[in-house]
Design an enzyme around this catalytic site. Structure first.
Site, PDB file in Angstrom:
ATOM      1  CG  ASP A 134      -2.378   7.218  14.150  1.00 23.84           C
ATOM      2  OD1 ASP A 134      -3.534   7.275  13.490  1.00 23.84           O
ATOM      3  OD2 ASP A 134      -2.148   6.929  14.689  1.00 23.84           O
ATOM      4  CG  HIS A 194      -8.860   5.121   5.468  1.00 23.37           C
ATOM      5  ND1 HIS A 194      -8.153   5.077   6.721  1.00 23.37           N
ATOM      6  CD2 HIS A 194     -10.532   5.158   6.442  1.00 23.37           C
ATOM      7  CE1 HIS A 194      -8.791   5.320   8.410  1.00 23.37           C
ATOM      8  NE2 HIS A 194     -10.354   5.347   7.991  1.00 23.37           N
ATOM      9  CG  LEU A 214       9.389  -6.168   0.504  1.00 23.81           C
ATOM     10  CD1 LEU A 214      10.429  -5.868   1.697  1.00 23.81           C
ATOM     11  CD2 LEU A 214       8.177  -4.574  -0.085  1.00 23.81           C
TER      12      LEU A 214
HETATM   13  C1  FPP Z   1      -5.396   5.199  10.745  1.00 22.01           C
HETATM   14  O1  FPP Z   1      -5.308   6.138  10.322  1.00 22.01           O
HETATM   15  C2  FPP Z   1      -5.217   3.654  10.043  1.00 22.01           C
HETATM   16  C3  FPP Z   1      -6.241   2.954   9.483  1.00 22.01           C
HETATM   17  C4  FPP Z   1      -6.875   2.664  10.769  1.00 22.01           C
HETATM   18  C5  FPP Z   1      -6.143   2.121   7.905  1.00 22.01           C
HETATM   19  C6  FPP Z   1      -4.433   2.277   7.604  1.00 22.01           C
HETATM   20  C7  FPP Z   1      -5.085   1.913   6.530  1.00 22.01           C
HETATM   21  C8  FPP Z   1      -4.655   2.240   5.360  1.00 22.01           C
HETATM   22  C9  FPP Z   1      -3.432   3.104   4.650  1.00 22.01           C
HETATM   23  C10 FPP Z   1      -5.121   1.410   3.850  1.00 22.01           C
HETATM   24  C11 FPP Z   1      -4.153   0.266   3.729  1.00 22.01           C
HETATM   25  C12 FPP Z   1      -4.275  -0.225   2.839  1.00 22.01           C
HETATM   26  C13 FPP Z   1      -3.382  -1.071   2.240  1.00 22.01           C
HETATM   27  C14 FPP Z   1      -3.930  -1.663   0.772  1.00 22.01           C
HETATM   28  C15 FPP Z   1      -2.865  -2.001   2.792  1.00 22.01           C
HETATM   29  P1  FPP Z   1      -6.461   6.553  11.266  1.00 22.01           P
HETATM   30  O2  FPP Z   1      -7.304   6.876  10.629  1.00 22.01           O
HETATM   31  O3  FPP Z   1      -6.145   6.032  12.542  1.00 22.01           O
HETATM   32  O4  FPP Z   1      -6.109   8.288  12.120  1.00 22.01           O
HETATM   33  P2  FPP Z   1      -6.354   9.411  12.648  1.00 22.01           P
HETATM   34  O5  FPP Z   1      -5.584   8.950  13.786  1.00 22.01           O
HETATM   35  O6  FPP Z   1      -5.731  10.677  11.655  1.00 22.01           O
HETATM   36  O7  FPP Z   1      -7.570   9.318  12.881  1.00 22.01           O
END
Ligand code: FPP
Length: 248
Positions: free
Chosen positions: A21, A38, A132
């Site tokens: 997050d 992201h 893994l």
């Molecule tokens: C939450 O942050 C994160 C997500 C909804 C997406 C996580 C995805 C990635 C890190 C990319 C994954 C890639 C691969 C290759 C698996 P948020 O947007 O809710 O953050 P916030 O709470 O600050 O708004």
């Protein structure tokens, strides 16, 4: 409760699950749009996958996209799906080199067909790897998963294939998307929020929880190792007393 340990000799958690997050807040802090967070988050995925492998973790489950995330603005959903597929395809040769097997859990019927097919190809390409297991929770929510498991078990009972009296916690576990993995030992959440957000609710019954305020794009290998070492220093009692655990 903590215990006196030698962190070198304590075993690493076999299964680490992570709620990644803080991408949006990381981007906002820099005046960027959420998708930039992201994009940076993908680099952390690579870093932490390598760190987990090195630390002797056997399963790493990452909450990449929740069922609820489908309700975000269409533009962000499209960008995130696109990014995940591209990143996994780009990383597949490295996953193979590092002996990492890719797997996925979630409600794939809601995913764009092409994205699903391309990710399935990456799973097939890493299918022979024995190190893994990197499990992406995509279009995943725990309530969806538990509902599906209940439906399947009820259907089996209605057909007479299972006696309702014979249903045990193992029956439930065996009907979840994670049936082939042990339950997580350690749940890490970045971004500071103290909640579990519909993630592996059944499976984390006895997981140790570690929350860090650091946003996912800023989460480093050292921070990951700090979480692992904190896990090693905790006494896991599974409902027993400390004395019972010591005498086992
Ligand atoms: C939450 O942050 C994160 C997500 C909804 C997406 C996580 C995805 C990635 C890190 C990319 C994954 C890639 C691969 C290759 C698996 P948020 O947007 O809710 O953050 P916030 O709470 O600050 O708004």
């Amino acid at each position: 409760m903590t215990k006196t340990t030698n962190q070198q000799t304590e075993p690493a958690p076999a299964h680490v699950a992570i709620i990644m997050d803080g991408n949006g807040r990381w981007a906002k802090q820099r005046g960027l749009n959420r998708s930039a967070g992201h994009v940076e988050g993908v680099n952390t995925v690579r870093r932490i996958t390598e760190a987990a492998s090195k630390a002797g973790v056997k399963y790493l489950t990452l909450y990449a996209f929740s069922t609820e995330n489908w309700n975000r603005p269409a533009e962000e959903v499209d960008a995130l799906m696109h990014l995940i597929v591209l990143a996994i395809e780009r990383e597949t040769p490295d996953l193979i080199r590092n002996n990492v097997r890719l797997t996925m859990i979630g409600d794939f019927e809601r995913m764009p067909r092409e994205a699903y097919d391309r990710l399935k190809q990456c799973m097939a390409d890493t299918g022979h790897c024995t190190g893994l297991v990197l499990c992406l929770a995509l279009s995943y929510s725990s309530r969806w998963e538990i509902t599906e498991a209940c439906r399947r078990i009820a259907e089996a009972a209605a057909r007479g294939d299972i006696d309702p009296e014979a249903i045990t916690p193992e029956t439930i576990s065996g009907n979840l998307t994670t049936a082939a993995m042990p339950d997580p030992d350690l749940l890490i959440r970045t971004g500071g929020d103290m909640r579990v957000s519909n993630f592996l609710l059944w499976q984390i019954a006895y997981a140790e929880i570690y929350v860090t305020p650091v946003f996912w794009p800023d989460f480093t290998e050292e921070m990951f190792m700090k979480a692992i070492n904190e896990y090693k220093s905790r006494e896991r009692r599974f409902g027993l007393t400390s004395e019972q655990i010591t005498n086992q």
